[in-house]
Design an enzyme around this catalytic site. Structure first.
Site, PDB file in Angstrom:
ATOM      1  N   ASP A   1       1.803  -5.331  -0.563  1.00 22.97           N
ATOM      2  CA  ASP A   1       1.479  -3.906  -1.052  1.00 22.97           C
ATOM      3  C   ASP A   1       3.172  -3.683  -1.703  1.00 22.97           C
ATOM      4  O   ASP A   1       4.239  -4.109  -1.389  1.00 22.97           O
ATOM      5  CB  ASP A   1       1.427  -2.983   0.064  1.00 22.97           C
ATOM      6  CG  ASP A   1       1.462  -1.503  -0.558  1.00 22.97           C
ATOM      7  OD1 ASP A   1       0.286  -1.280  -1.291  1.00 22.97           O
ATOM      8  OD2 ASP A   1       1.986  -0.661   0.064  1.00 22.97           O
TER       9      ASP A   1
ATOM     10  N   GLU B   1       0.591  -6.986  -5.172  1.00 25.88           N
ATOM     11  CA  GLU B   1       0.398  -5.838  -5.904  1.00 25.88           C
ATOM     12  C   GLU B   1       1.787  -5.509  -6.686  1.00 25.88           C
ATOM     13  O   GLU B   1       2.659  -4.817  -6.236  1.00 25.88           O
ATOM     14  CB  GLU B   1      -0.089  -4.828  -5.092  1.00 25.88           C
ATOM     15  CG  GLU B   1      -0.735  -3.504  -5.747  1.00 25.88           C
ATOM     16  CD  GLU B   1       0.092  -2.167  -5.067  1.00 25.88           C
ATOM     17  OE1 GLU B   1      -0.444  -1.024  -5.714  1.00 25.88           O
ATOM     18  OE2 GLU B   1       0.795  -2.161  -4.241  1.00 25.88           O
TER      19      GLU B   1
END
Length: 721
Positions: free
Chosen positions: A400, A453
């Site tokens: 993330d 991401e």
């Protein structure tokens, strides 16, 4: 106290819980005239040492609970009288020697201990034939560290730990302690100040929030994953990911979140029936606040407690594998919350975070940023990644907030960030960490996925770390494609001709990285509405737009990811405290979207041309890319040599087209294998009757052409028989 062989200063430090070397005072010690035993048992009425048949009564030497006395050589047990008839017998924690090997300490100091999850934290084990729990924690700047819990009345005087100076590691074996025990660490900071009780950063299990203690996990009960064969070249495999928030996919009686066992009973067969290849869970690492959805974790080694103990999560992964599903976990090495029981100022100093808020504070999320320039911090995070991949056997990690890690000026204005050593904005420490992470995973478990991401144009995210400074990820979320195409779909079809390039631009850079196309949770929260809610037009057009768009996504180069609810046309925005609206499937329009996604997954999986060359330019060719006036796109997908090509035609206006010419690579029959306007999906059932004949009339740079009926707001897929 006159005959106690103990320096008064050491005695005062011990009873005041500020002695940094308890083993120098407590336990058995050879003194003039024999062997002296000292124990610190605040609240005890009396203490005896039992050596075989011989019982030695220790005398109280300080009202704070210090007892001492002479004992014979050899092993002994402590018999502790707590009053009210409660007598405890146990081995003495301070009779055991060093527990962590010098080699472990060397690896920890070097930041290369890849099995750190089994070295630090609470480890049930047997030492010298005695079962108990070995505790170990990194706190190099603390003056004193104690293990506290119900087992010692949360009294930091009872179980102070031994500091191993070589690595700043504190250790202690507490005999007869069992899995399930609740504990924390009590620390004195470098100035001698008592810090808030700290949870164990390396705990395998934690209490359910709002409780914040760590739990001694029954590690032996966690099943080890069997060896599972995975494709070596996953870029050529069909990967269709169903992104799930575990506590809101479905809820149980009383609107409570399901545990892993109940969730698996429902979710696994559903994902298999829908044809997804992988489940991706939003972070299931322990986190204090459910509203963070797991993206502000504090327990990088512990599954989130409300879903069940670690062994239940391990079984969930096994059940997925048995059903043919891979498991991907979202993982957050970028930042952590500042809760006082967590990592913040862990030993009274900025240990895990940066000391300068220009480097260490994340204003967007009110969190602290890991100091990835510190080898011990990198070691902890890489150890966490390996813990999930190896100990639980998950198939991949989606990292993330990579963009926030790569740039020192991320979300900061001029003067609010610290340049790197060369004066630039790149975060060299984070880049080195990500490269090290990918190298270690490639070495230890080369068949697992590492997904980024990452929303910027940082070059080489999916290149090897030794190849022109690549980061080493297997795939990168294509955030640009997602933003462009969603903006196009939100535009009224009347005006889409002016935004035609938003659907084609992704192909300009589609093969610069290995991409995954995400329609993630981020697109259906914070006032953005649902996918179906973004679509313009009346009810029929909204559903037709969504079906056409999902079909465009499934046929576009790149692996697929869809957040839960998108496959049923969820109308309301996602709420992490509510179940998906499964009752919508009583409506044929919503059931039609679900059936469409299921059929797309099967077609994608069973058609090599739709996945084999997802990441190389040879797998794609435009037939029609410039028909902005009609908002029509047509393109060819190619598999490896010998595989049949696929033609995809998309019409993003409500106007059907009859006799629309599209170039194809060969004459003869072409089957219409999919039509998002089919009646079974809720469409108008306009199409080409299942097949159409291509003639040897060149068009669009191809040697043959088809004359097609292109339905309104629809995507059709054709292939040679």
């Amino acid at each position: 106290m006159a005959d106690l062989d103990l320096d008064p200063g050491a005695l005062a430090a011990l009873v005041e819980a500020r002695h940094g070397d308890p083993f120098a005072v407590l336990g058995p010690h050879d003194v003039a005239g024999g062997r002296e035993l000292r124990v610190m048992m605040p609240g005890a009425m009396g203490v005896q040492a039992v050596s075989g048949e011989q019982v030695s009564t220790l005398r109280p030497v300080h009202e704070a609970g210090l007892f001492a006395g002479r004992i014979p050589p050899g092993p002994y047990l402590l018999r502790i009288d707590w009053g009210n008839g409660v007598v405890q017998e146990t081995e003495d924690p301070y009779s055991f020697g060093l527990l962590i090997s010098d080699f472990d300490l060397y690896l920890l100091s070097e930041g290369t201990h890849q099995d750190i999850a089994n070295c630090l934290g609470a480890q049930p084990m047997e030492v010298d034939g005695v079962k108990g729990v070995r505790f170990a924690v990194w706190a190099p700047n603390a003056r004193r560290v104690s293990v506290v819990g119900d087992f010692n009345s949360w009294d930091g005087r009872r179980n102070p730990m031994r500091k191993r100076l070589e690595g700043g590691i504190w250790e202690l074996f507490i005999p007869r302690l069992m899995p399930g025990a609740v504990y924390k660490y009590e620390l004195l900071g470098p100035e001698g100040n008592l810090l808030p009780l700290k949870s164990d950063p390396f705990a395998w299990q934690v209490e359910p929030p709002p409780a914040t203690a760590s739990v001694v996990a029954d590690i032996a009960a966690i099943p080890k994953p069997p060896r599972r064969e995975r494709p070596a070249n996953q870029a050529a495999q069909p990967i269709s990911v169903y992104e799930v928030h575990a506590s809101s996919w479905a809820r149980g009686d009383g609107d409570i979140a399901l545990g892993w066992e109940e969730l698996g009973d429902k979710l696994i067969p559903y994902a298999v029936e829908m044809g997804f290849t992988h489940l991706e869970f939003m972070p299931i690492m322990a986190h204090p606040f459910g509203g963070s959805w797991g993206y502000q974790p504090l327990g990088q080694f512990a599954p989130h407690a409300p879903f069940g103990p670690p062994e239940h999560f391990a079984r969930m992964v096994q059940r997925c594998h048995e059903a043919g599903l891979g498991v991907i976990l979202d993982w957050v090495p970028a930042h952590f919350p500042s809760d006082q029981h967590g990592l913040a100022m862990f030993d009274g100093t900025p240990l895990y975070e940066h000391s300068d808020p220009k480097e260490g504070y994340h204003r967007d999320w009110n969190t602290l940023i890991y100091n990835l320039g510190r080898r011990e911090v990198r070691n902890m995070l890489i150890g966490s990644a390996l813990h999930w991949l190896e100990r639980y056997g998950v198939d991949g990690l989606r990292v993330d907030a990579v963009a926030s890690m790569l740039y020192r000026d991320y979300s900061r204005n001029e003067g609010e960030w610290v340049p790197n050593i060369y004066g630039g904005r790149e975060n060299l420490e984070s880049i080195a960490f990500l490269q090290e992470l990918s190298r270690v995973i490639q070495q230890r478990c080369p068949d697992r996925l590492l997904i980024a991401e990452e929303s910027t144009a940082f070059p080489g995210v999916t290149r090897k770390p030794d190849d022109h400074d690549g980061l080493g990820f297997d795939f990168k979320w294509n955030m640009g494609w997602m933003h462009d195409t969603l903006h196009y779909m939100q535009t009224d079809p009347l005006y889409r001709r002016y935004h035609h390039g938003e659907m084609t631009f992704g192909l300009v850079y589609a093969f610069s990285e290995k991409f995954m196309l995400p329609l993630s949770h981020d697109e259906v929260v914070h006032g953005k509405g649902s996918l179906i809610g973004k679509m313009p037009g009346d009810e029929w057009q909204r559903f037709a737009n969504l079906r056409a768009y999902l079909s465009f996504m499934w046929t576009h180069p790149g692996k697929k990811l869809l957040f839960m609810g998108g496959e049923i046309g969820q109308v309301r925005e996602w709420n992490h405290d509510r179940s998906l609206d499964w009752h919508l499937l009583d409506d044929p329009r919503h059931a039609g979207v679900q059936r469409l996604v299921r059929d797309l997954n099967r077609l994608y999986r069973d058609t090599p041309a739709l996945h084999q060359r997802d990441c190389v330019a040879e797998g794609f060719a435009w037939s029609v890319m410039d028909d902005a006036a009609n908002s029509v796109f047509a393109y060819l997908r190619f598999g490896e040599d010998g595989e049949k090509p696929v033609l995809v035609v998309c019409n993003f206006t409500p106007i059907p087209h009859q006799g629309y010419t599209v170039g194809v690579p060969m004459a003869g029959a072409w089957q219409e294998v999919f039509n998002s306007d089919a009646a079974i999906y809720g469409g108008s059932n306009m199409g080409n009757g299942g097949a159409v004949q291509a003639t040897e009339e060149p068009s669009h740079g191809q040697p043959a052409s088809l004359s097609l009926t292109v339905p309104p707001l629809a995507t059709i897929i054709l292939t040679p028989p």
